[in-house]
Design a protein around this motif. Structure first.
Motif, PDB file in Angstrom:
ATOM      1  N   ASN A  71       0.811  -1.217   0.000  1.00 16.07           N
ATOM      2  CA  ASN A  71       0.000   0.000   0.000  1.00 16.07           C
ATOM      3  C   ASN A  71       0.849   1.275   0.000  1.00 16.07           C
ATOM      4  O   ASN A  71       0.358   2.359   0.260  1.00 16.07           O
ATOM      5  N   ARG A  72       2.134   1.141  -0.332  1.00 16.76           N
ATOM      6  CA  ARG A  72       3.024   2.300  -0.269  1.00 16.76           C
ATOM      7  C   ARG A  72       2.616   3.395  -1.259  1.00 16.76           C
ATOM      8  O   ARG A  72       2.720   4.578  -0.966  1.00 16.76           O
ATOM      9  N   GLU A  73       2.157   2.985  -2.442  1.00 15.40           N
ATOM     10  CA  GLU A  73       1.787   3.990  -3.441  1.00 15.40           C
ATOM     11  C   GLU A  73       0.655   4.872  -2.940  1.00 15.40           C
ATOM     12  O   GLU A  73       0.635   6.082  -3.199  1.00 15.40           O
ATOM     13  N   PHE A  74      -0.315   4.289  -2.220  1.00  9.83           N
ATOM     14  CA  PHE A  74      -1.427   5.077  -1.710  1.00  9.83           C
ATOM     15  C   PHE A  74      -0.941   6.136  -0.725  1.00  9.83           C
ATOM     16  O   PHE A  74      -1.412   7.264  -0.724  1.00  9.83           O
ATOM     17  N   ARG A  75       0.054   5.771   0.099  1.00 10.87           N
ATOM     18  CA  ARG A  75       0.561   6.709   1.106  1.00 10.87           C
ATOM     19  C   ARG A  75       1.509   7.744   0.528  1.00 10.87           C
ATOM     20  O   ARG A  75       1.496   8.902   0.937  1.00 10.87           O
ATOM     21  N   THR A  76       2.369   7.313  -0.402  1.00 15.73           N
ATOM     22  CA  THR A  76       3.484   8.160  -0.818  1.00 15.73           C
ATOM     23  C   THR A  76       3.450   8.569  -2.287  1.00 15.73           C
ATOM     24  O   THR A  76       4.242   9.426  -2.701  1.00 15.73           O
ATOM     25  N   GLY A  77       2.589   7.935  -3.080  1.00 17.86           N
ATOM     26  CA  GLY A  77       2.558   8.210  -4.511  1.00 17.86           C
ATOM     27  C   GLY A  77       3.537   7.374  -5.301  1.00 17.86           C
ATOM     28  O   GLY A  77       3.581   7.443  -6.535  1.00 17.86           O
ATOM     29  N   VAL A  78       4.325   6.555  -4.607  1.00 22.52           N
ATOM     30  CA  VAL A  78       5.332   5.720  -5.256  1.00 22.52           C
ATOM     31  C   VAL A  78       5.172   4.284  -4.774  1.00 22.52           C
ATOM     32  O   VAL A  78       5.248   4.021  -3.573  1.00 22.52           O
ATOM     33  N   PRO A  79       4.952   3.320  -5.675  1.00 23.01           N
ATOM     34  CA  PRO A  79       4.810   1.928  -5.233  1.00 23.01           C
ATOM     35  C   PRO A  79       6.134   1.373  -4.737  1.00 23.01           C
ATOM     36  O   PRO A  79       7.215   1.865  -5.097  1.00 23.01           O
ATOM     37  N   GLU A  80       6.068   0.352  -3.884  1.00 25.26           N
ATOM     38  CA  GLU A  80       7.309  -0.297  -3.458  1.00 25.26           C
ATOM     39  C   GLU A  80       7.998  -0.920  -4.669  1.00 25.26           C
ATOM     40  O   GLU A  80       7.358  -1.527  -5.523  1.00 25.26           O
ATOM     41  N   VAL A  81       9.300  -0.769  -4.715  1.00 24.91           N
ATOM     42  CA  VAL A  81      10.106  -1.326  -5.799  1.00 24.91           C
ATOM     43  C   VAL A  81      11.042  -2.372  -5.210  1.00 24.91           C
ATOM     44  O   VAL A  81      11.579  -2.198  -4.113  1.00 24.91           O
ATOM     45  N   VAL A  82      11.234  -3.459  -5.935  1.00 24.66           N
ATOM     46  CA  VAL A  82      12.106  -4.537  -5.472  1.00 24.66           C
ATOM     47  C   VAL A  82      13.554  -4.177  -5.795  1.00 24.66           C
ATOM     48  O   VAL A  82      13.912  -4.027  -6.970  1.00 24.66           O
ATOM     49  N   TYR A  83      14.374  -4.042  -4.771  1.00 25.53           N
ATOM     50  CA  TYR A  83      15.804  -3.780  -4.951  1.00 25.53           C
ATOM     51  C   TYR A  83      16.491  -5.130  -5.121  1.00 25.53           C
ATOM     52  O   TYR A  83      16.545  -5.938  -4.202  1.00 25.53           O
ATOM     53  N   GLY A  84      17.015  -5.369  -6.343  1.00 26.60           N
ATOM     54  CA  GLY A  84      17.479  -6.701  -6.680  1.00 26.60           C
ATOM     55  C   GLY A  84      18.828  -7.099  -6.113  1.00 26.60           C
ATOM     56  O   GLY A  84      19.093  -8.293  -5.938  1.00 26.60           O
ATOM     57  N   ARG A  85      19.672  -6.134  -5.816  1.00 27.14           N
ATOM     58  CA  ARG A  85      21.028  -6.466  -5.360  1.00 27.14           C
ATOM     59  C   ARG A  85      20.979  -7.234  -4.040  1.00 27.14           C
ATOM     60  O   ARG A  85      20.333  -6.811  -3.080  1.00 27.14           O
ATOM     61  N   GLY A  86      21.636  -8.388  -4.001  1.00 26.91           N
ATOM     62  CA  GLY A  86      21.662  -9.201  -2.787  1.00 26.91           C
ATOM     63  C   GLY A  86      20.516 -10.180  -2.675  1.00 26.91           C
ATOM     64  O   GLY A  86      20.490 -10.996  -1.744  1.00 26.91           O
ATOM     65  N   LYS A  87      19.559 -10.119  -3.599  1.00 25.69           N
ATOM     66  CA  LYS A  87      18.422 -11.052  -3.584  1.00 25.69           C
ATOM     67  C   LYS A  87      18.632 -12.152  -4.619  1.00 25.69           C
ATOM     68  O   LYS A  87      19.257 -11.943  -5.664  1.00 25.69           O
ATOM     69  N   SER A  88      18.076 -13.328  -4.345  1.00 23.86           N
ATOM     70  CA  SER A  88      18.113 -14.414  -5.320  1.00 23.86           C
ATOM     71  C   SER A  88      17.143 -14.108  -6.457  1.00 23.86           C
ATOM     72  O   SER A  88      16.233 -13.283  -6.314  1.00 23.86           O
ATOM     73  N   ILE A  89      17.316 -14.791  -7.582  1.00 21.61           N
ATOM     74  CA  ILE A  89      16.421 -14.601  -8.717  1.00 21.61           C
ATOM     75  C   ILE A  89      14.991 -14.970  -8.340  1.00 21.61           C
ATOM     76  O   ILE A  89      14.035 -14.268  -8.711  1.00 21.61           O
ATOM     77  N   ASP A  90      14.823 -16.054  -7.586  1.00 27.19           N
ATOM     78  CA  ASP A  90      13.474 -16.456  -7.156  1.00 27.19           C
ATOM     79  C   ASP A  90      12.828 -15.378  -6.288  1.00 27.19           C
ATOM     80  O   ASP A  90      11.637 -15.072  -6.435  1.00 27.19           O
ATOM     81  N   GLU A  91      13.602 -14.792  -5.379  1.00 24.29           N
ATOM     82  CA  GLU A  91      13.059 -13.738  -4.518  1.00 24.29           C
ATOM     83  C   GLU A  91      12.638 -12.524  -5.344  1.00 24.29           C
ATOM     84  O   GLU A  91      11.593 -11.917  -5.092  1.00 24.29           O
ATOM     85  N   ILE A  92      13.449 -12.172  -6.336  1.00 25.99           N
ATOM     86  CA  ILE A  92      13.125 -11.018  -7.180  1.00 25.99           C
ATOM     87  C   ILE A  92      11.836 -11.270  -7.960  1.00 25.99           C
ATOM     88  O   ILE A  92      10.925 -10.427  -7.984  1.00 25.99           O
ATOM     89  N   ILE A  93      11.740 -12.429  -8.589  1.00 25.70           N
ATOM     90  CA  ILE A  93      10.559 -12.741  -9.409  1.00 25.70           C
ATOM     91  C   ILE A  93       9.310 -12.842  -8.547  1.00 25.70           C
ATOM     92  O   ILE A  93       8.269 -12.255  -8.874  1.00 25.70           O
ATOM     93  N   ASN A  94       9.399 -13.574  -7.437  1.00 27.14           N
ATOM     94  CA  ASN A  94       8.226 -13.752  -6.573  1.00 27.14           C
ATOM     95  C   ASN A  94       7.743 -12.432  -5.988  1.00 27.14           C
ATOM     96  O   ASN A  94       6.536 -12.167  -5.915  1.00 27.14           O
ATOM     97  N   SER A  95       8.676 -11.590  -5.576  1.00 26.78           N
ATOM     98  CA  SER A  95       8.304 -10.300  -4.999  1.00 26.78           C
ATOM     99  C   SER A  95       7.651  -9.400  -6.048  1.00 26.78           C
ATOM    100  O   SER A  95       6.635  -8.751  -5.789  1.00 26.78           O
ATOM    101  N   THR A  96       8.244  -9.359  -7.232  1.00 25.89           N
ATOM    102  CA  THR A  96       7.713  -8.494  -8.285  1.00 25.89           C
ATOM    103  C   THR A  96       6.343  -8.967  -8.737  1.00 25.89           C
ATOM    104  O   THR A  96       5.433  -8.158  -8.959  1.00 25.89           O
ATOM    105  N   LEU A  97       6.172 -10.276  -8.849  1.00 23.83           N
ATOM    106  CA  LEU A  97       4.858 -10.825  -9.228  1.00 23.83           C
ATOM    107  C   LEU A  97       3.803 -10.507  -8.174  1.00 23.83           C
ATOM    108  O   LEU A  97       2.669 -10.146  -8.511  1.00 23.83           O
ATOM    109  N   LYS A  98       4.155 -10.644  -6.914  1.00 27.71           N
ATOM    110  CA  LYS A  98       3.181 -10.367  -5.840  1.00 27.71           C
ATOM    111  C   LYS A  98       2.783  -8.897  -5.827  1.00 27.71           C
ATOM    112  O   LYS A  98       1.602  -8.563  -5.642  1.00 27.71           O
ATOM    113  N   LEU A  99       3.744  -8.003  -6.041  1.00 22.93           N
ATOM    114  CA  LEU A  99       3.427  -6.577  -6.108  1.00 22.93           C
ATOM    115  C   LEU A  99       2.551  -6.267  -7.320  1.00 22.93           C
ATOM    116  O   LEU A  99       1.610  -5.473  -7.236  1.00 22.93           O
ATOM    117  N   ALA A 100       2.841  -6.898  -8.461  1.00 28.32           N
ATOM    118  CA  ALA A 100       2.015  -6.697  -9.656  1.00 28.32           C
ATOM    119  C   ALA A 100       0.603  -7.242  -9.446  1.00 28.32           C
ATOM    120  O   ALA A 100      -0.377  -6.653  -9.919  1.00 28.32           O
TER     121      ALA A 100
END
Length: 261
Positions: A43-72
């Protein structure tokens, strides 16, 4: 797709939810948990005007994909940045059944955008993006992708730095003609391009120093911070995402003041 706070309050007002239900849903609507390590602020976009973005550095590929899909899934569109192994991400995405989503991978910027096919991004405003050299394009493209998920059109012109200053003038003319709300200027080396641009136009300039340099990498950051041209804000080194967000918020405020929500 999750409901934002306004929808929940309207449902309560219309008698569709009682006080206990609305309280529970408001609490649940602020985060989405994946496993034990990832907690997404849906719900970050509603509060701040900017949706949460997944910062990929240090994350596994699975974590990046799963997080981005869930946010979408919850917000309609999602962005991941600074993905370290972009080729592996491409391989994993190809194996997945994502027929309900549009997927855009920017190998140069190392970003991933996933959008629900039924979700329409509301388009507002324009932002100019300039780079001093071709080595700065990756950071500029990160800013461009950030603005894309915020619904802002970008006018780009790359490799127009002070080493060949004549290349800059047609690009600036086009951006002013297209009525950009601000201009993002990405530069490494000595980092003088934002000062030059700010001295020539009447819109805000966002300076983005990059780590492109023969010598000390902090030089372009210090140059931009010490600019004698007024009207420049500066983000950190290689922070295309931060510049894109700042520019997008400027555009939204401009359009909101004209009655566009």
């Amino acid at each position: 797709m999750g409901k934002d706070l306004r929808e929940l309050l309207l449902a309560f007002k219309n008698g569709e939810l009682d006080i206990n239900e609305i309280e529970k849903l408001i609490k649940l609507n602020y985060f989405e948990e994946i496993g034990t390590e990832l907690k997404l602020d849906i719900n970050r976009e509603f509060r701040t005007g900017v949706p949460e973005v997944v910062y990929g550095r240090g994350k596994s590929i699975d974590e990046i994909i799963n997080s981005t899909l869930k946010l979408a899934e919850n917000n309609g569109v999602a962005l991941a940045t600074k993905i370290e192994n972009i080729e592996k991400l491409c391989d994993e995405i190809r194996k997945m059944d994502l027929k309900n989503y549009e997927v855009k991978i920017n190998k140069r910027a190392k970003t991933l955008i996933i959008k629900n096919k039924n979700y329409k991004i509301k388009k507002i405003g324009k932002v100019g993006i300039l780079t001093a050299g071709t080595s700065d394009i990756a950071v500029a493209e990160e800013a461009k992708d950030t603005l894309e998920v915020m619904g802002v059109e970008t006018i780009t012109s790359y490799d127009v730095g002070v080493a060949g200053i004549h290349r800059l003038f047609p690009a600036l003319k086009t951006m002013i003609e297209k009525d950009v709300s601000c201009v993002i200027v990405v530069a490494g080396m000595e980092g003088t391009l934002p000062s030059v641009v700010a001295s020539m136009i009447d819109v805000p300039v966002i300076g983005v120093p990059t780590s492109t340099s023969y010598g000390i990498k902090i030089t372009p950051l210090l140059t931009m911070l010490h600019s004698c041209s007024p009207g420049i804000a500066v983000v950190n080194i290689d922070n295309g995402f931060g510049a894109g967000v700042f520019a997008g918020l400027i555009v939204r405020r401009c359009y909101r003041s004209h009655g566009v929500k």
